[in-house]
Design a protein around this motif. Sequence first.
Motif, PDB file in Angstrom:
ATOM      1  N   PRO A  36      55.248  43.525  47.899  1.00 27.82           N
ATOM      2  CA  PRO A  36      54.780  44.302  46.740  1.00 27.82           C
ATOM      3  C   PRO A  36      53.277  44.547  46.789  1.00 27.82           C
ATOM      4  N   THR A  37      52.855  45.631  46.180  1.00 30.21           N
ATOM      5  CA  THR A  37      51.438  45.973  46.077  1.00 30.21           C
ATOM      6  C   THR A  37      50.997  45.768  44.637  1.00 30.21           C
ATOM      7  N   SER A  38      49.864  45.084  44.461  1.00 32.14           N
ATOM      8  CA  SER A  38      49.310  44.898  43.116  1.00 32.14           C
ATOM      9  C   SER A  38      47.996  45.671  43.015  1.00 32.14           C
ATOM     10  N   THR A  39      47.664  46.117  41.816  1.00 36.41           N
ATOM     11  CA  THR A  39      46.410  46.828  41.587  1.00 36.41           C
ATOM     12  C   THR A  39      45.612  46.109  40.508  1.00 36.41           C
ATOM     13  N   SER A  40      44.299  46.239  40.604  1.00 30.20           N
ATOM     14  CA  SER A  40      43.410  45.620  39.620  1.00 30.20           C
ATOM     15  C   SER A  40      42.065  46.333  39.658  1.00 30.20           C
ATOM     16  N   VAL A  41      41.201  45.958  38.733  1.00 25.81           N
ATOM     17  CA  VAL A  41      39.825  46.436  38.697  1.00 25.81           C
ATOM     18  C   VAL A  41      38.936  45.209  38.815  1.00 25.81           C
ATOM     19  N   VAL A  42      37.827  45.321  39.556  1.00 24.31           N
ATOM     20  CA  VAL A  42      36.907  44.200  39.709  1.00 24.31           C
ATOM     21  C   VAL A  42      36.486  43.703  38.327  1.00 24.31           C
ATOM     22  N   GLU A  43      36.492  42.374  38.148  1.00 25.23           N
ATOM     23  CA  GLU A  43      36.134  41.764  36.870  1.00 25.23           C
ATOM     24  C   GLU A  43      34.742  42.212  36.444  1.00 25.23           C
ATOM     25  N   SER A  44      34.564  42.478  35.151  1.00 25.23           N
ATOM     26  CA  SER A  44      33.297  43.020  34.648  1.00 25.23           C
ATOM     27  C   SER A  44      32.106  42.126  34.959  1.00 25.23           C
ATOM     28  N   GLU A  45      32.281  40.799  34.946  1.00 23.15           N
ATOM     29  CA  GLU A  45      31.148  39.903  35.208  1.00 23.15           C
ATOM     30  C   GLU A  45      30.676  39.945  36.662  1.00 23.15           C
ATOM     31  N   ARG A  46      31.494  40.475  37.572  1.00 19.55           N
ATOM     32  CA  ARG A  46      31.112  40.586  38.987  1.00 19.55           C
ATOM     33  C   ARG A  46      30.623  41.980  39.349  1.00 19.55           C
ATOM     34  N   ARG A  47      30.886  42.971  38.514  1.00 20.84           N
ATOM     35  CA  ARG A  47      30.536  44.363  38.822  1.00 20.84           C
ATOM     36  C   ARG A  47      29.036  44.595  38.786  1.00 20.84           C
ATOM     37  N   LEU A  48      28.543  45.265  39.821  1.00 26.35           N
ATOM     38  CA  LEU A  48      27.139  45.667  39.875  1.00 26.35           C
ATOM     39  C   LEU A  48      26.999  47.166  39.670  1.00 26.35           C
ATOM     40  N   SER A  49      28.035  47.938  40.044  1.00 22.58           N
ATOM     41  CA  SER A  49      28.089  49.371  39.749  1.00 22.58           C
ATOM     42  C   SER A  49      29.536  49.837  39.854  1.00 22.58           C
ATOM     43  N   GLY A  50      29.857  50.841  39.046  1.00 25.95           N
ATOM     44  CA  GLY A  50      31.209  51.382  39.040  1.00 25.95           C
ATOM     45  C   GLY A  50      32.215  50.403  38.443  1.00 25.95           C
ATOM     46  N   ALA A  51      33.463  50.800  38.479  1.00 30.46           N
ATOM     47  CA  ALA A  51      34.593  49.970  38.046  1.00 30.46           C
ATOM     48  C   ALA A  51      35.728  50.242  39.015  1.00 30.46           C
ATOM     49  N   PRO A  52      35.533  49.835  40.284  1.00 28.85           N
ATOM     50  CA  PRO A  52      36.484  50.225  41.325  1.00 28.85           C
ATOM     51  C   PRO A  52      37.880  49.642  41.143  1.00 28.85           C
ATOM     52  N   GLU A  53      38.862  50.542  41.245  1.00 23.70           N
ATOM     53  CA  GLU A  53      40.260  50.092  41.270  1.00 23.70           C
ATOM     54  C   GLU A  53      40.565  49.628  42.686  1.00 23.70           C
ATOM     55  N   GLN A  54      41.289  48.532  42.785  1.00 23.67           N
ATOM     56  CA  GLN A  54      41.633  47.966  44.075  1.00 23.67           C
ATOM     57  C   GLN A  54      43.133  47.736  44.154  1.00 23.67           C
ATOM     58  N   SER A  55      43.667  47.795  45.378  1.00 28.11           N
ATOM     59  CA  SER A  55      45.076  47.468  45.584  1.00 28.11           C
ATOM     60  C   SER A  55      45.181  46.438  46.701  1.00 28.11           C
ATOM     61  N   LEU A  56      46.162  45.578  46.576  1.00 29.16           N
ATOM     62  CA  LEU A  56      46.354  44.468  47.505  1.00 29.16           C
ATOM     63  C   LEU A  56      47.825  44.366  47.865  1.00 29.16           C
TER      64      LEU A  56
END
Length: 120
Positions: free
Chosen positions: A15-35
Motif C-alpha cells: 500500500p501507498t500512504s500519503t502525508s504532509v511534512v509536520e508543521s514544526e519541521r517545515r522550513l518552506s512550503g507544505a510538501p505532500e509526500q507518498s511512501l
Amino acid sequence: MSAVKIIDFQNSTAPTSTSVVESERRLSGAPEQSLQNMYASAAKELLSGTWSSEIGKWSVDYSQRHEFCYLIEGHIVLADEDGEESTFKTGDAFVIPVGFKGSWEVIEPVTKYYVIYNVA
C-alpha cells in the motif's frame, strides 16, 4: 515452511500512504509526500521502498538511522547544520549516515528508492 520470497519493486502490491511534512519541521512550503514501504525486516530495523515528495524544505535528523537513496527522478539539496550543501538529481545515489542533521529541500518533485537501517 514457505520459501523466502524476493521483493520485486516493479510488481509490488504494497500500500501507498500519503502525508504532509509536520508543521514544526517545515522550513518552506507544505510538501505532500507518498511512501510505499515494500520491505520491513521482522524487527523493522531494515526498511526499503519508494518515496516521493512535492517541492518544499524541512529539517531532518538522522540520529538513529542510516539511509541509502537512489533518485529515480527530481532534484534535491541536502544541507548540514553548518550550511554545507550537497545537490542530487535524477540518477544520483548517496548515503545519509547516522548523525546527520540539517535540511532536505526538494527543488523539483522527487521520487527515490530508499533503504533505511535503524540503529536504535
